[in-house]
Enzyme design. Sequence first.
Site, PDB file in Angstrom:
ATOM      1  N   GLU A  11       0.792  -1.219   0.000  1.00 25.77           N
ATOM      2  CA  GLU A  11       0.000   0.000   0.000  1.00 25.77           C
ATOM      3  C   GLU A  11       0.831   1.278   0.000  1.00 25.77           C
ATOM      4  OE1 GLU A  11      -3.340   0.532  -0.121  1.00 25.77           O
ATOM      5  OE2 GLU A  11      -3.568  -1.585  -0.546  1.00 25.77           O
TER       6      GLU A  11
ATOM      7  N   SER B 117     -51.724 -28.478  31.742  1.00 22.40           N
ATOM      8  CA  SER B 117     -51.416 -29.412  32.817  1.00 22.40           C
ATOM      9  C   SER B 117     -50.048 -29.201  33.440  1.00 22.40           C
ATOM     10  CB  SER B 117     -51.509 -30.849  32.310  1.00 22.40           C
ATOM     11  OG  SER B 117     -52.736 -31.052  31.664  1.00 22.40           O
TER      12      SER B 117
END
Lengths: 260, 776
Positions: free
Chosen positions: B190, B468
């Site tokens: 770069e 239940s």
Amino acid sequence: MNKWLIPAFAALTVLGGCSSVPRGSIPVVDSGTAVSNNERISSTGGFRKTVTRGPVPSQTQAVPQDSGVVVMVPGGGAAVSTPISTEPFTPGPITPGPANNAPIQPGPVDSGAYNQGAYSPPVNQGAYNMPSPVAPSGIPSNNNSGGLSADEQLDGPVLALLTTAQQQQSSGDLNGASSSLERAQRVAPREPQVLYRLAQVRMAQGDAPQAEQLARRGLSFANGRPDLQANLWGIIAQARSKQGDAAGAAQAQQKAKAGY
Amino acid sequence: MTRTRSPRSRAKSKPPAGRLRPWLGWAIKLSLVGLVVVAGFAVYLDAIVQEKFSGKRWTIPAKVYARPLELFAGQKLSKEDFLTELDALGYRREPVANGPGAAAVNGNTVDLNTRGFQFYEGMESAQPVRVRFSGDYVAELSSLNGAKLSVVRLEPLLIGGLYPKNLEDRILIKIDQVPPYLLDTLVTVEDRDFYHHFGVSPKSIARAIWVNTSAGQMRQGGSTLTQQLVKNFFLTNERSLSRKLTEAMMAMLLELHYDKKEILEAYLNEVFIGQDGQRAVHGFGLASQFFFSQPLAELKLHQVALLVGMVKGPSYYNPRRYPDRALERRNLVLDLLEQQGVATAEQVAAAKKMPLGVTARGSLADSSFPGFLDLVKRQLREDYRDEDLTEEGLRIFTSFDPILQMKAEASVNDTFKRLAGRKGSDDIEAAMVVTNPETGEIQAMIGSRQSSFAGFNRALDAVRPVGSLIKPAVYLTALEKPSQYTLTSWLSDEAFSVKGADGQVWTPKNFERRSHGTIFLYQALAHSYNLATARLGLEVGVPNVLKTLGRLGVTREFPAFPSMLLGAASMTPMDIATMYQTLANGGFNTPMRGIRSVLTAEGQPLKRYPFQIQQRFDPGSIYLIQAAMQRVMREGTGAGVYNVLPKTLTLAGKTGTSNDSRDSWFAGFGQDLLAVVWLGRDDNGKTPFTGASGALQVWTSFMRKADPLPLDMPQPDNVVQAWVDPHTGQGSDANCPGAVQMPYIRGSEPVPGASCGGAAPAPATEVMDWVKGWLN
């Protein structure tokens, strides 16, 4: 050309020198501000409070405490219950013996697994299988009375973690000791020595109610280990007197002495 | 010019000067003005640079970790599960484990080099470890030289983060933590002159112009790393000349204030390298995790080359979407490295042979486990502000178990696949909560049928009639009065009606619409008979049942209507988990928690969520209700499980079906595992499933995968086992044929029978009676 550049550079240099912020590093460490526990405690209380709170004001049992949780003492103060009723059982109101009733299926661990009234200690200690007793390993004796007796053998991870917890507690790091003990508890959830030590740490942290509860939990796994039971009752006695329950403390102290 | 210059030549030279001087004068004046403007602008830019860089505070989201896997000899852990965890943690499989983050598998032995980690209690150091498995257990744990290790902790899996609105995330890295080649590669690719220029590099610009014009297209950029860094700090991406000039000035100012190392470090942490859905991936630390599931320090040459190559165009070179381009770019970078002497020809050749090595999916998505993360967020919000959570980089350690979570998700998916034929099964939603009843920790959570979907969290928020599931509270209330009720008390499962205080008449019905006559109490629970339960509940009193429910840990308030006894109450799966937790844990209630501890970003302990319990019930009563709930599984509505699970696996549980099967529930537990499953429709419509045909299927499938320990509550002191006649429930004797043992609270057991119901009287008893009579 030169005449331009010199003033330009001069300006830049001056700017550089004029900068008021000192030459610093570009911090890669992020800037988490130090936060103390106290600022973060939720005001609603409950179990999320930090454990370093002061002793509970003296109250009798079963009165709601500041954590908003009622400490209930089922069965008159006994962690391991005394028999509820001494009267002989009389059959219920419904007449027995319907013709079409499905008979009781024998359970899978039936006939002979339990002798009436006797108790068989749990075989599996959670994910960790208790090894057969070996030569006494260096169980750290704690500051309080009651080092564990020779029959309380520990090995492997639980011993290592208990040792670490002991070191942390000795150096005053109660939170760390608590953490290590909870790790040990995850390894061996039904090892009562871990719960015993955890109860001790809670007492040291000033959390008498939790110390009592943890000791009670320890008792439910400590059958057949009288010395450990005595120690657990001892902690319960301490915790109760800290909470102002003199009668309960005396009861527990008796159980501790009774060579359970 | 010589002194003998004639005045005329001097006069001649004057006019040019004279012509020039006004121009020069103007030029100087203009340049001074321009300089002042530029200087002013520079001061302004300098202020920005200072503000952005010194005192730069990156907002770091909180990181949420799963439970660390602890290893010890004797641990219940299969090799497959262990390898699943290693894969999730990004351990490389190699023939020989060298270097941290590597694992080698040889038959039943796994050698690995753990990575260290900073926990609440302190540092767990990286170390080489050998784990030997035997069946589903860890047989041996040792270091590579054979010395036994007592306990080793792997680093915890990162399962998500808490992100601020701008969804930024990064893993901060220090410049001395980077892998070899990274810095050199970055500079070479770069900004070759990085270490020499002053912010902008005229040489690079010139080179770029040269390359681009000769190639006829944009091949190279002339920006330095410093300029790129400055560019990254701006929000908009305009590429105008004025912007470029501004950036250039700021780059120079930056170089003025900070040295190359600092700028490089900032660059490593700031550069944009990828996109994860809505979230931007900034910095090499996060990119390494995102693409390779490995910490940056472990990356090898080919991986470094790929990442650096992507800087030029993260979307264009996205290795998951455009693997060919990415590979080409990577190899180009590798060639460049060879060319510039950063790496040798052999290293580059070897690196080029490697595949991209990118994981199939970025493992960072905070939506991987949205159900559990939602729980974490809620628990944290009670103690922390949003800004602290999303900006200060807190590290949050939870009890989440990724292995159990995956098993839970698999069981939901498998079951739905199996049940796909049923009409209406497509619109069914699901929720699941998995906890360890001994510690009260939540280990897995599913908020919706598509578990990775971050929407409505049904595990925490779906308030549905429980049917239940409430019945154990009724029976527990009764069993707490052993002078009145035992497991073998007779109950009448006959129809009845009762008029409420408001004049309304309530007529409960059984599921099969028929009565079952007179039955044992435990049978009424095992088969979930409504009539018997309703009668029992009315006998003990609805308010007492609701009190029991409260003691079990359910904090919701319910009106004391009789219909509550059959589960008209609505609760969330989490409420049910809390309730059943107390049943599973010997009557000791533990508040459910998902978070264990919180550390600061620097690893300093911040807060603990300690283990707390409270005894709510006498252990004897709990022992009895557990016995009854075991019978649910052996002979009652849960009986299907033992077609799939081994009969030695003692489990307890309860099915739940609300009216018209709108809700299908199952809650059940072994010794170390509790799971609650809910199936239903969001629009509350009817489903084709009962608790047994729907939720229980998911639960059984999960238990089969998870393989819990069998339920094994120690028999309390006040419980005795008594021999009873299986038909009459009356006291019997061990010698009587067909006699069974049932648990009772001491003092409530039936008196041992004198005869075996018709068979010859047991001689021993007779003798005892005779002796007693003789002694009187």
